[in-house]
Design a protein around this motif. Sequence first.
Motif, PDB file in Angstrom:
ATOM      1  N   SER A  48       0.847  -1.192   0.000  1.00  0.00           N
ATOM      2  CA  SER A  48       0.000   0.000   0.000  1.00  0.00           C
ATOM      3  C   SER A  48       0.876   1.233   0.000  1.00  0.00           C
ATOM      4  O   SER A  48       1.663   1.458   0.921  1.00  0.00           O
ATOM      5  CB  SER A  48      -0.909   0.007   1.237  1.00  0.00           C
ATOM      6  OG  SER A  48      -1.638   1.214   1.311  1.00  0.00           O
ATOM      7  N   CYS A  49       0.738   2.029  -1.046  1.00  0.00           N
ATOM      8  CA  CYS A  49       1.461   3.301  -1.145  1.00  0.00           C
ATOM      9  C   CYS A  49       2.962   3.107  -0.911  1.00  0.00           C
ATOM     10  O   CYS A  49       3.596   3.863  -0.188  1.00  0.00           O
ATOM     11  CB  CYS A  49       0.885   4.301  -0.144  1.00  0.00           C
ATOM     12  SG  CYS A  49       1.229   6.029  -0.530  1.00  0.00           S
ATOM     13  N   ALA A 126      -7.155   4.549   5.323  1.00  0.00           N
ATOM     14  CA  ALA A 126      -7.447   5.944   4.993  1.00  0.00           C
ATOM     15  C   ALA A 126      -7.432   6.129   3.484  1.00  0.00           C
ATOM     16  O   ALA A 126      -6.735   5.409   2.763  1.00  0.00           O
ATOM     17  CB  ALA A 126      -6.438   6.880   5.640  1.00  0.00           C
ATOM     18  N   GLY A 127      -8.180   7.121   3.040  1.00  0.00           N
ATOM     19  CA  GLY A 127      -8.216   7.418   1.617  1.00  0.00           C
ATOM     20  C   GLY A 127      -7.081   8.298   1.147  1.00  0.00           C
ATOM     21  O   GLY A 127      -6.796   8.364  -0.040  1.00  0.00           O
ATOM     22  N   SER A 153      -5.283   4.559   0.235  1.00  0.00           N
ATOM     23  CA  SER A 153      -5.803   4.302  -1.109  1.00  0.00           C
ATOM     24  C   SER A 153      -4.722   4.523  -2.156  1.00  0.00           C
ATOM     25  O   SER A 153      -3.981   5.509  -2.116  1.00  0.00           O
ATOM     26  CB  SER A 153      -6.985   5.222  -1.402  1.00  0.00           C
ATOM     27  OG  SER A 153      -7.365   5.108  -2.766  1.00  0.00           O
ATOM     28  N   ALA A 154      -4.650   3.613  -3.111  1.00  0.00           N
ATOM     29  CA  ALA A 154      -3.676   3.743  -4.199  1.00  0.00           C
ATOM     30  C   ALA A 154      -3.896   5.007  -5.016  1.00  0.00           C
ATOM     31  O   ALA A 154      -2.963   5.525  -5.632  1.00  0.00           O
ATOM     32  CB  ALA A 154      -3.759   2.516  -5.100  1.00  0.00           C
ATOM     33  N   PRO A 158       0.338   8.508  -6.395  1.00  0.00           N
ATOM     34  CA  PRO A 158       0.663   8.420  -7.822  1.00  0.00           C
ATOM     35  C   PRO A 158       2.097   7.973  -8.117  1.00  0.00           C
ATOM     36  O   PRO A 158       2.345   7.330  -9.133  1.00  0.00           O
ATOM     37  CB  PRO A 158       0.405   9.851  -8.327  1.00  0.00           C
ATOM     38  CG  PRO A 158       0.457  10.714  -7.112  1.00  0.00           C
ATOM     39  CD  PRO A 158      -0.059   9.871  -5.998  1.00  0.00           C
ATOM     40  N   GLN A 159       3.031   8.309  -7.240  1.00  0.00           N
ATOM     41  CA  GLN A 159       4.432   7.968  -7.510  1.00  0.00           C
ATOM     42  C   GLN A 159       4.729   6.494  -7.279  1.00  0.00           C
ATOM     43  O   GLN A 159       5.727   5.968  -7.795  1.00  0.00           O
ATOM     44  CB  GLN A 159       5.356   8.822  -6.626  1.00  0.00           C
ATOM     45  CG  GLN A 159       5.196  10.309  -6.802  1.00  0.00           C
ATOM     46  CD  GLN A 159       5.326  10.750  -8.250  1.00  0.00           C
ATOM     47  OE1 GLN A 159       6.218  10.301  -8.966  1.00  0.00           O
ATOM     48  NE2 GLN A 159       4.427  11.617  -8.699  1.00  0.00           N
ATOM     49  N   GLN A 160       3.901   5.815  -6.489  1.00  0.00           N
ATOM     50  CA  GLN A 160       4.153   4.416  -6.156  1.00  0.00           C
ATOM     51  C   GLN A 160       3.349   3.446  -7.014  1.00  0.00           C
ATOM     52  O   GLN A 160       3.461   2.238  -6.839  1.00  0.00           O
ATOM     53  CB  GLN A 160       3.819   4.149  -4.682  1.00  0.00           C
ATOM     54  CG  GLN A 160       4.868   4.651  -3.695  1.00  0.00           C
ATOM     55  CD  GLN A 160       4.760   6.149  -3.475  1.00  0.00           C
ATOM     56  OE1 GLN A 160       3.676   6.697  -3.592  1.00  0.00           O
ATOM     57  NE2 GLN A 160       5.866   6.797  -3.167  1.00  0.00           N
ATOM     58  N   ASN A 161       2.560   3.953  -7.948  1.00  0.00           N
ATOM     59  CA  ASN A 161       1.675   3.078  -8.712  1.00  0.00           C
ATOM     60  C   ASN A 161       2.270   2.669 -10.050  1.00  0.00           C
ATOM     61  O   ASN A 161       3.160   3.322 -10.591  1.00  0.00           O
ATOM     62  CB  ASN A 161       0.337   3.794  -8.966  1.00  0.00           C
ATOM     63  CG  ASN A 161      -0.436   4.027  -7.688  1.00  0.00           C
ATOM     64  OD1 ASN A 161      -0.433   3.194  -6.793  1.00  0.00           O
ATOM     65  ND2 ASN A 161      -1.097   5.173  -7.599  1.00  0.00           N
TER      66      ASN A 161
END
Length: 345
Positions: A48-49, A126-127, A153-154, A158-161
Amino acid sequence: MRHRARTGLALTLVLASAAAAAGCSTPADRGSDPTAQGAPAARTAVTSCGSGLSFDGPPKRTVALDQASTETLLELGLQDRMAGTANLKTKIPAQYQDAYAKVPVIAPKIATGEQLRAVTPDFVVAGSTDLYTKDRAGTREELGALGVPAFVSAVDCPQQNEPGKSPFELLFSDYEALGKVFGAEERAAALARDQRAAVAKAGESAAGTARDGKQPTVVYLYSVFNGMPYVAGRTGLPSEMSRIVGAKNAFDDVEEDWPEVSWEEVARRNPDFIVIGDLSERGRPGDSAAEKRRAMAEDPVVSKLAAVRDNRIVEVPGIELDPSVRSVHALGLLAAGMKDLGYAR
């Protein structure tokens, strides 16, 4: 729409062992216990993230730090696995009210570390990352050091997706990751499948929207605070919604989710139509759709826009313009509104 904390307590969590497990059962209309679909192996891991989270078994005392996370867990039938919820912005929809009534509210607004500590969570969801700060619930690193996995939330990472994944696909990946954590994979997969179908349906009319080779432009009016409009920028979910239905966010060049702009700038962008986010239930000045319509009608410049004069306005629930399990509903309203206005087939 996110708001930075002004005050808060530093996290001093010393978590006790989680309370004895209560058997998880979902409401009658949701079927059997979601965790009974296939209990996780001895140890379950998700990312997650950018952080790896691991679990010895399905969490029993989860805290959701915002409404979006709360409603996702309720949609997955996990209310009996929840020890708390916080930061409710609007009323819980009717379909979740019975399940929501089972979950303690640990904070009506943003939860602090002290409020989180009091319910001894074994998982926090958390979102957005900005709920995990020292003066809010505590950093993810602090929680992790205390043995409490912290999920984000993914959509907010944005940098980890994986490159190229749309915000809706990232939202669906949240469902699937949470389903894996709780052993509710079948329910999570069904939710993602249904919402992918809703996105595809909303996109069916996109091919018919362009006129003279140009997409219709849209301004998303989220809130009006101290007389100033807050609209959707490029990084918010509405830009992706626009792409799906064949429109273009008029403020796509602003690298923010919900930037404050001026009415003069809205007029300069001269959108073909306007989407109003109705936040009546939140109750702040300027939140209701009626107040936003009045603000535009009274502004000497914006009132002259064709979109305002000709009532080319679509109303959607404001909370659904932020990523959540309800966002596909707003997308459907957007597609239907464009059709009613003659911009789509």
